[in-house]
Design an enzyme around this catalytic site. Structure first.
Site, mmCIF file in Angstrom:
data_model
loop_
_atom_site.group_PDB
_atom_site.id
_atom_site.type_symbol
_atom_site.label_atom_id
_atom_site.label_comp_id
_atom_site.label_asym_id
_atom_site.label_seq_id
_atom_site.Cartn_x
_atom_site.Cartn_y
_atom_site.Cartn_z
ATOM 1 C CD GLU A 8 -2.418 -1.226 2.836
ATOM 2 O OE1 GLU A 8 -1.952 -0.519 3.755
ATOM 3 O OE2 GLU A 8 -3.393 -1.969 2.997
ATOM 4 C CE1 TYR A 45 -0.487 10.646 3.619
ATOM 5 C CE2 TYR A 45 1.783 10.407 2.865
ATOM 6 C CZ TYR A 45 0.586 9.848 3.249
ATOM 7 O OH TYR A 45 0.457 8.485 3.270
ATOM 8 C CB CYS A 64 -2.381 35.727 11.680
ATOM 9 S SG CYS A 64 -3.011 36.764 10.383
ATOM 10 N N GLY A 96 1.940 4.979 -0.661
ATOM 11 C CA GLY A 96 1.286 6.244 -0.976
ATOM 12 C C GLY A 96 2.331 7.297 -1.283
ATOM 13 C CE1 TYR A 110 2.536 14.438 10.263
ATOM 14 C CE2 TYR A 110 2.585 15.526 8.133
ATOM 15 C CZ TYR A 110 1.948 14.711 9.050
ATOM 16 O OH TYR A 110 0.736 14.161 8.728
HETATM 17 C C1 LIG Z 1 -0.866 5.923 5.417
HETATM 18 C C2 LIG Z 1 -0.999 4.489 5.132
HETATM 19 C C3 LIG Z 1 -0.355 3.930 4.025
HETATM 20 C C4 LIG Z 1 0.558 4.717 3.122
HETATM 21 O O1 LIG Z 1 1.745 5.101 3.738
HETATM 22 P P1 LIG Z 1 2.875 5.816 2.865
HETATM 23 O O2 LIG Z 1 3.918 6.170 3.829
HETATM 24 O O3 LIG Z 1 2.255 7.011 2.229
HETATM 25 O O4 LIG Z 1 3.358 4.830 1.855
HETATM 26 C C5 LIG Z 1 -0.578 2.603 3.750
HETATM 27 N N1 LIG Z 1 -1.394 1.840 4.540
HETATM 28 C C6 LIG Z 1 -2.010 2.343 5.614
HETATM 29 C C7 LIG Z 1 -2.885 1.462 6.427
HETATM 30 C C8 LIG Z 1 -1.839 3.678 5.947
HETATM 31 O O5 LIG Z 1 -2.454 4.174 7.032
#
Ligand SMILES: *Cc1c(COP(=O)(O)O)cnc(C)c1O
Length: 421
Positions: free
Chosen positions: A275, A375, A346, A277, A318
């Site tokens: 997964e 993000y 502000c 992102g 962050y």
């Molecule tokens: C945020 C998240 C991701 C993606 O994380 P990345 O660091 O953007 O690759 C994948 N799986 C779950 C369950 C997440 O919460």
């Protein structure tokens, strides 16, 4: 690598000068590169070649319909964490059997929507949630495919706000309790337990935490199989980090990550899901902004720009670093000077960088925040009544607005007046 490079002293997104985009849509804005998005997706897909797998893009990183369709057309599945994301994925044409549903607090309505529309699996994060999914599935006369998210208690060595794999985090069930929870799952008639899920955090810059977690997943697979569970799918989460600077050591590559997966889990014969992102979208996007004023302070100069913390919150939230580059390339030999780069909001937190060396800049000059594709736009707000900034997608020598900037009227008219006013 990405597709935001200088040509003849001007910053381009693929084959389009970014100044041309700024002239057409105004600043600030987000600009994404199709070629970079696809390249990053394919790196993961190829890294798992030879193993049955599905790369499910974690769409919370950047969820514009055009980005989703670009990736889905290339074969990506989606990892969603809310009903809104589920419906966005479906609207972009992703079939239900390529959507996995993650997140610690799925509501009855969310479960119902996903079961009715089709779902590859729910990644279950607690016993009450599991019982609820079973109940809703029974009511609908359906079977819900599930994995259970286990928390392997490893230190992801990343920023505390994005670490998820320690026992103190709210995510998943402790791996030590897995047997018990899988037994409960097997006893619930409307659940089909297909596998195990594990996601330990984001922006990981080393492979070691993944290795530790995946070894634990491998052991758990064997012990659950010994108990009679048909574990056939492993969802390994996302989290592989990206280089936010050009000077730092680069994080491991997807191919190295893929090899680690094969080494630690390949012998089990499971279908693999990942997964990612950030790695797909992060360096596929920039935020473009313009200098409004150059203000001389007592001991420093400020670049006051038209982008702000509401448009890109990562530095404020962050302490994230973004490389910031001028859209007109620095002339060789011209001394850079340190600037504090700040937005107009502000709050002192509305500071993107302190003492950042940049070529001398003037009001009206454009700058680009690199690595802003993940993000970025998705975390934007209209704080200070600054309308959400537009998103633009580039593909070769073409570009298109994929989310327009709302007008002030549109923004104001989203509010409604009670009848007594
Ligand atoms: C945020 C998240 C991701 C993606 O994380 P990345 O660091 O953007 O690759 C994948 N799986 C779950 C369950 C997440 O919460």
């Amino acid at each position: 690598m990405d597709h935001f490079l200088y040509r003849d002293g001007a910053l381009y997104a693929e084959d389009v000068p970014v100044a041309e985009i700024a002239a057409a849509v105004g600043s600030p804005c987000y600009i994404y590169s199709t070629a970079t998005l696809l390249r990053h997706f394919r790196l993961f897909d190829e890294a798992l070649e030879g193993t049955e797998h599905l790369v499910c893009y974690a769409m919370k990183a950047a969820s514009n319909q055009a980005i989703l369709k670009t990736l889905a057309d290339a074969g990506a599945g989606m990892d969603v964490v809310s009903q809104g994301e589920y419906l966005r994925a479906k609207a972009a044409g992703v079939p239900g059997d390529k959507i996995v549903f993650s997140g610690v607090g799925k509501t009855e309505e969310e479960i119902r929507t996903a079961l009715s529309g089709g779902i590859r699996q729910f990644n279950v994060e607690s016993e009450p949630e599991m019982v609820e999914i079973n109940r809703v599935a029974q009511e609908l006369g359906k079977t819900a495919p599930i994995t259970i998210r286990v928390n392997p208690d490893v230190d992801a060595k990343t920023h505390a706000k994005i670490a998820t794999g320690k026992s103190e985090n709210k995510f998943g069930i402790p791996i030590s309790r897995a047997k018990e929870v899988y037994a409960l799952a097997a006893s619930l008639p409307a659940l089909d337990v297909v596998g195990i899920d594990c996601h330990i955090g984001s922006q990981l810059t080393e492979l070691e935490p993944f290795a530790l977690a995946y070894q634990k997943v491998a052991e758990l697979t064997e012990s659950l199989r010994a108990e009679g569970h048909n574990i056939r799918r492993l969802d390994l989460g996302g989290g592989l980090g990206i280089p936010y600077t050009r000077s730092n050591d680069a994080p491991p590559l997807p191919v190295e990550y893929g090899q680690l997966i094969k080494d630690t889990l390949g012998h089990l014969g499971c279908e693999i899901e990942i997964e990612p992102g950030r790695l797909i979208a992060g360096n596929a996007g920039i935020m473009l902004s313009k200098v409004i004023y150059v203000k001389s302070g007592e001991d420093r100069d400020f670049l006051i720009i038209d982008g702000a913390m509401n448009d890109l919150i990562r530095p404020a939230m962050y302490e994230a670093h973004h490389d910031i580059v001028p859209v007109v390339e620095a002339t060789p030999g011209v001394e850079p000077r340190p600037y504090d780069i700040v937005g107009p909001v502000c709050e002192s937190g509305d500071t993107f960088a302190k003492g950042r060396n940049m070529p001398p800049l003037d009001a009206g000059d454009l700058i680009a925040f690199r690595s802003a594709g993940a993000y970025g736009a998705v975390m934007a707000s209209e704080y200070n009544s600054r309308p959400l900034i537009p998103e633009v997608l580039v593909n070769g020598d073409q570009f298109a607005v994929i989310r327009k900037r709302p007008s002030f009227d549109e923004m104001i008219n989203r509010d409604t007046m009670p009848e007594w006013l």
